[in-house]
Motif scaffolding. Structure first.
Motif, PDB file in Angstrom:
ATOM      1  N   TYR A  66       0.687  -1.225   0.127  1.00 48.88           N
ATOM      2  CA  TYR A  66       0.001   0.040   0.128  1.00 48.88           C
ATOM      3  C   TYR A  66       0.800   1.236   0.064  1.00 48.88           C
ATOM      4  O   TYR A  66       1.642   1.477   0.981  1.00 48.88           O
ATOM      5  CB  TYR A  66      -0.941   0.210   1.208  1.00 48.88           C
ATOM      6  N   ALA A  67       0.823   2.001  -1.217  1.00 46.20           N
ATOM      7  CA  ALA A  67       1.585   3.354  -1.153  1.00 46.20           C
ATOM      8  C   ALA A  67       0.697   4.339  -0.263  1.00 46.20           C
ATOM      9  O   ALA A  67      -0.367   4.305  -0.446  1.00 46.20           O
ATOM     10  CB  ALA A  67       1.827   3.876  -2.797  1.00 46.20           C
ATOM     11  N   LEU A  68       1.691   5.035   0.355  1.00 46.24           N
ATOM     12  CA  LEU A  68       0.791   5.958   1.456  1.00 46.24           C
ATOM     13  C   LEU A  68       1.528   7.458   0.881  1.00 46.24           C
ATOM     14  O   LEU A  68       2.631   7.698   0.432  1.00 46.24           O
ATOM     15  CB  LEU A  68       1.294   5.605   2.919  1.00 46.24           C
ATOM     16  N   ALA A  69       0.655   8.383   1.229  1.00 39.49           N
ATOM     17  CA  ALA A  69       1.025   9.784   1.343  1.00 39.49           C
ATOM     18  C   ALA A  69       0.654  10.596   2.479  1.00 39.49           C
ATOM     19  O   ALA A  69      -0.153  10.188   3.256  1.00 39.49           O
ATOM     20  CB  ALA A  69       0.501  10.371  -0.008  1.00 39.49           C
ATOM     21  N   ARG A  70       1.311  11.459   2.908  1.00 43.42           N
ATOM     22  CA  ARG A  70       0.942  12.643   3.966  1.00 43.42           C
ATOM     23  C   ARG A  70      -0.385  13.113   3.638  1.00 43.42           C
ATOM     24  O   ARG A  70      -0.699  13.326   2.370  1.00 43.42           O
ATOM     25  CB  ARG A  70       2.365  13.466   4.244  1.00 43.42           C
ATOM     26  N   LEU A  71      -0.829  13.724   4.523  1.00 40.17           N
ATOM     27  CA  LEU A  71      -2.072  14.400   4.291  1.00 40.17           C
ATOM     28  C   LEU A  71      -2.064  15.764   3.430  1.00 40.17           C
ATOM     29  O   LEU A  71      -2.828  16.089   2.638  1.00 40.17           O
ATOM     30  CB  LEU A  71      -2.739  15.080   5.562  1.00 40.17           C
ATOM     31  N   ASP A  72      -0.749  16.431   3.124  1.00 47.63           N
ATOM     32  CA  ASP A  72      -0.471  17.352   2.297  1.00 47.63           C
ATOM     33  C   ASP A  72      -0.064  16.699   1.025  1.00 47.63           C
ATOM     34  O   ASP A  72      -0.053  17.576   0.080  1.00 47.63           O
ATOM     35  CB  ASP A  72       0.619  18.419   2.765  1.00 47.63           C
ATOM     36  N   GLY A  73      -0.211  15.391   0.869  1.00 46.40           N
ATOM     37  CA  GLY A  73       0.156  14.984  -0.691  1.00 46.40           C
ATOM     38  C   GLY A  73       1.382  14.311  -0.902  1.00 46.40           C
ATOM     39  O   GLY A  73       1.614  13.753  -1.911  1.00 46.40           O
ATOM     40  N   THR A  74       2.165  14.522   0.030  1.00 46.46           N
ATOM     41  CA  THR A  74       3.720  14.084  -0.024  1.00 46.46           C
ATOM     42  C   THR A  74       3.965  12.654  -0.010  1.00 46.46           C
ATOM     43  O   THR A  74       3.346  12.133   1.075  1.00 46.46           O
ATOM     44  CB  THR A  74       4.603  15.057   0.746  1.00 46.46           C
ATOM     45  N   ARG A  75       4.406  12.039  -1.038  1.00 46.71           N
ATOM     46  CA  ARG A  75       4.502  10.804  -0.793  1.00 46.71           C
ATOM     47  C   ARG A  75       5.497  10.223   0.155  1.00 46.71           C
ATOM     48  O   ARG A  75       6.634  10.947   0.507  1.00 46.71           O
ATOM     49  CB  ARG A  75       4.967   9.959  -2.165  1.00 46.71           C
ATOM     50  N   LEU A  76       5.332   9.049   0.978  1.00 52.16           N
ATOM     51  CA  LEU A  76       6.085   8.814   2.049  1.00 52.16           C
ATOM     52  C   LEU A  76       7.242   8.138   1.200  1.00 52.16           C
ATOM     53  O   LEU A  76       7.054   7.108   0.302  1.00 52.16           O
ATOM     54  CB  LEU A  76       5.693   7.823   2.936  1.00 52.16           C
ATOM     55  N   PRO A  77       8.749   8.252   1.523  1.00 54.20           N
ATOM     56  CA  PRO A  77       9.649   7.778   1.045  1.00 54.20           C
ATOM     57  C   PRO A  77       9.867   6.383   1.452  1.00 54.20           C
ATOM     58  O   PRO A  77       9.448   5.951   2.492  1.00 54.20           O
ATOM     59  CB  PRO A  77      10.818   8.449   1.575  1.00 54.20           C
ATOM     60  N   GLY A  78      10.635   5.615   0.489  1.00 54.31           N
ATOM     61  CA  GLY A  78      10.880   4.123   0.969  1.00 54.31           C
ATOM     62  C   GLY A  78      10.053   3.139   0.597  1.00 54.31           C
ATOM     63  O   GLY A  78       8.967   3.351  -0.128  1.00 54.31           O
ATOM     64  N   PRO A  79       9.982   1.935   1.136  1.00 57.06           N
ATOM     65  CA  PRO A  79       9.013   0.901   0.573  1.00 57.06           C
ATOM     66  C   PRO A  79       7.747   1.191   1.133  1.00 57.06           C
ATOM     67  O   PRO A  79       7.382   1.978   2.278  1.00 57.06           O
ATOM     68  CB  PRO A  79       9.679  -0.559   1.574  1.00 57.06           C
ATOM     69  N   ALA A  80       6.596   0.336   0.547  1.00 56.94           N
ATOM     70  CA  ALA A  80       5.498   0.661   0.855  1.00 56.94           C
ATOM     71  C   ALA A  80       4.872  -0.265   2.239  1.00 56.94           C
ATOM     72  O   ALA A  80       5.787  -0.965   2.588  1.00 56.94           O
ATOM     73  CB  ALA A  80       4.542   0.290  -0.407  1.00 56.94           C
ATOM     74  N   LEU A  81       3.845   0.236   2.670  1.00 56.84           N
ATOM     75  CA  LEU A  81       3.298  -0.535   3.921  1.00 56.84           C
ATOM     76  C   LEU A  81       2.716  -1.864   3.300  1.00 56.84           C
ATOM     77  O   LEU A  81       2.062  -1.970   2.382  1.00 56.84           O
ATOM     78  CB  LEU A  81       1.954   0.452   4.339  1.00 56.84           C
ATOM     79  N   GLN A  82       2.912  -2.850   3.866  1.00 54.47           N
ATOM     80  CA  GLN A  82       2.648  -4.362   3.414  1.00 54.47           C
ATOM     81  C   GLN A  82       1.505  -4.842   4.603  1.00 54.47           C
ATOM     82  O   GLN A  82       1.850  -4.906   5.657  1.00 54.47           O
ATOM     83  CB  GLN A  82       3.733  -5.167   3.560  1.00 54.47           C
ATOM     84  N   ALA A  83       0.594  -5.397   3.857  1.00 52.73           N
ATOM     85  CA  ALA A  83      -0.561  -6.055   4.797  1.00 52.73           C
ATOM     86  C   ALA A  83      -1.368  -6.851   4.016  1.00 52.73           C
ATOM     87  O   ALA A  83      -1.015  -7.029   2.852  1.00 52.73           O
ATOM     88  CB  ALA A  83      -1.664  -4.956   5.550  1.00 52.73           C
ATOM     89  N   GLY A  84      -2.417  -7.549   4.536  1.00 54.46           N
ATOM     90  CA  GLY A  84      -3.214  -8.398   3.788  1.00 54.46           C
ATOM     91  C   GLY A  84      -4.145  -7.864   2.763  1.00 54.46           C
ATOM     92  O   GLY A  84      -4.475  -6.550   2.929  1.00 54.46           O
ATOM     93  N   SER A  85      -4.461  -8.456   1.904  1.00 51.23           N
ATOM     94  CA  SER A  85      -5.501  -8.153   0.819  1.00 51.23           C
ATOM     95  C   SER A  85      -6.870  -7.422   1.597  1.00 51.23           C
ATOM     96  O   SER A  85      -7.298  -8.284   2.217  1.00 51.23           O
ATOM     97  CB  SER A  85      -5.722  -8.904  -0.087  1.00 51.23           C
ATOM     98  N   GLY A  86      -7.240  -6.074   1.085  1.00 52.56           N
ATOM     99  CA  GLY A  86      -8.585  -5.611   1.585  1.00 52.56           C
ATOM    100  C   GLY A  86      -8.214  -5.021   3.247  1.00 52.56           C
ATOM    101  O   GLY A  86      -9.324  -4.550   3.649  1.00 52.56           O
ATOM    102  N   SER A  87      -6.955  -5.000   3.376  1.00 49.42           N
ATOM    103  CA  SER A  87      -6.911  -4.372   4.959  1.00 49.42           C
ATOM    104  C   SER A  87      -7.218  -2.873   4.922  1.00 49.42           C
ATOM    105  O   SER A  87      -7.636  -2.372   5.692  1.00 49.42           O
ATOM    106  CB  SER A  87      -5.187  -4.618   5.406  1.00 49.42           C
TER     107      SER A  87
END
Length: 262
Positions: free
Chosen positions: A117-138
């Protein structure tokens, strides 16, 4: 130094070496690639096989070495995961982010339903580094989620509460103890094998002595040869009678007597 004491000291030395290898490979895992680590693991396994084969005095040392190497590999892997968790707990930044995209994790196991899951801050800035990893549909795209994020962008963000390293540390200890347990079991087996070999050698020596005594002893006026069972404590009367029969002698008296007639 007795053989038993030497075997115990050898086991202690091998156990310390196994623990030292776990620590060493854990330190190397953070700085070296597979090109160096794989040959080192192979050399480690070969050395353990030689040491444990000598310790247990039979071919099961190879199996024991494989078990120790396997437990060490798992311990190092868990320790590496724990290192990331501890680092994230120490320097991680607790932020609220938005899920902007999700896709199947490319490194997921065949049966695991894991997504990135690619994440971005509330201001729209993408979080650097690897994506968050979790189960499908989390999580759903657009959903807000609170995570511990690495300010340096090296470590994968984690959900607070998922980054506890206590279980990982316990897992490392468990597999390290498993490796030591294999060494201890190998030591016990080696002692048992050595004891059986010594017993067989002692019996063989007593049988040889009995055979020579029956062959060279002078018979009395009745043609009877008598031997004393106390001289052959590990030889049964049945076996003694069998040896006498091989030399052409027969029991001279009642069953159980160590007197034989030519």
């Amino acid at each position: 130094m007795s053989r038993g004491r030497h075997r115990i000291l050898s086991a202690v030395g091998i156990g310390c070496y196994a623990l030292g290898a776990i620590v060493g490979f854990f330190l190397l895992a953070d700085h070296q690639g597979y090109g160096l680590l794989v040959p080192l693991w192979i050399a480690h396994g070969v050395l353990l096989a030689l040491l444990l084969t000598k310790l247990c005095a039979d071919e099961t040392g190879v199996t024991a070495a494989l078990l120790v190497v396997g437990a060490s590999l798992v311990a190092v892997y868990i320790a590496d995961v724990a290192r990331d968790d501890l680092t994230l707990e120490r320097r991680g930044e607790r932020i609220t982010a938005t899920v902007v995209r999700d896709w199947p994790a490319p490194d997921r196991e065949r049966e695991a339903d894991t997504y990135d899951y690619a994440l971005a801050r509330l201001d729209g800035t993408r979080l650097p580094g690897p994506a968050l990893q979790a189960g499908s549909g989390s999580f759903a795209v657009g959903q807000r989620v609170t995570v511990l994020a690495d300010p340096e962008g090296v470590l994968r963000p984690r959900i607070p509460g998922d980054a506890h390293a206590t279980g990982d540390v316990l897992g490392v200890g468990a597999f390290a103890l498993l490796a030591l347990g294999v060494v201890a079991a190998t030591t016990r087996r080696g002692a048992a094998v050595a004891r059986r070999r010594e017993e067989r050698a002692r019996v063989a020596d007593q049988e040889h002595t009995l055979r020579e005594a029956l062959r060279t002893a002078s018979a009395d006026d009745q043609g009877v040869i008598e031997v004393h069972p106390a001289h052959y404590p590990d030889v049964s009367h049945r076996r003694a009678a069998g040896i006498a029969g091989e030399l052409g002698l027969a029991p001279a008296d009642e069953p159980g007597s160590w007197r034989f007639r030519r």
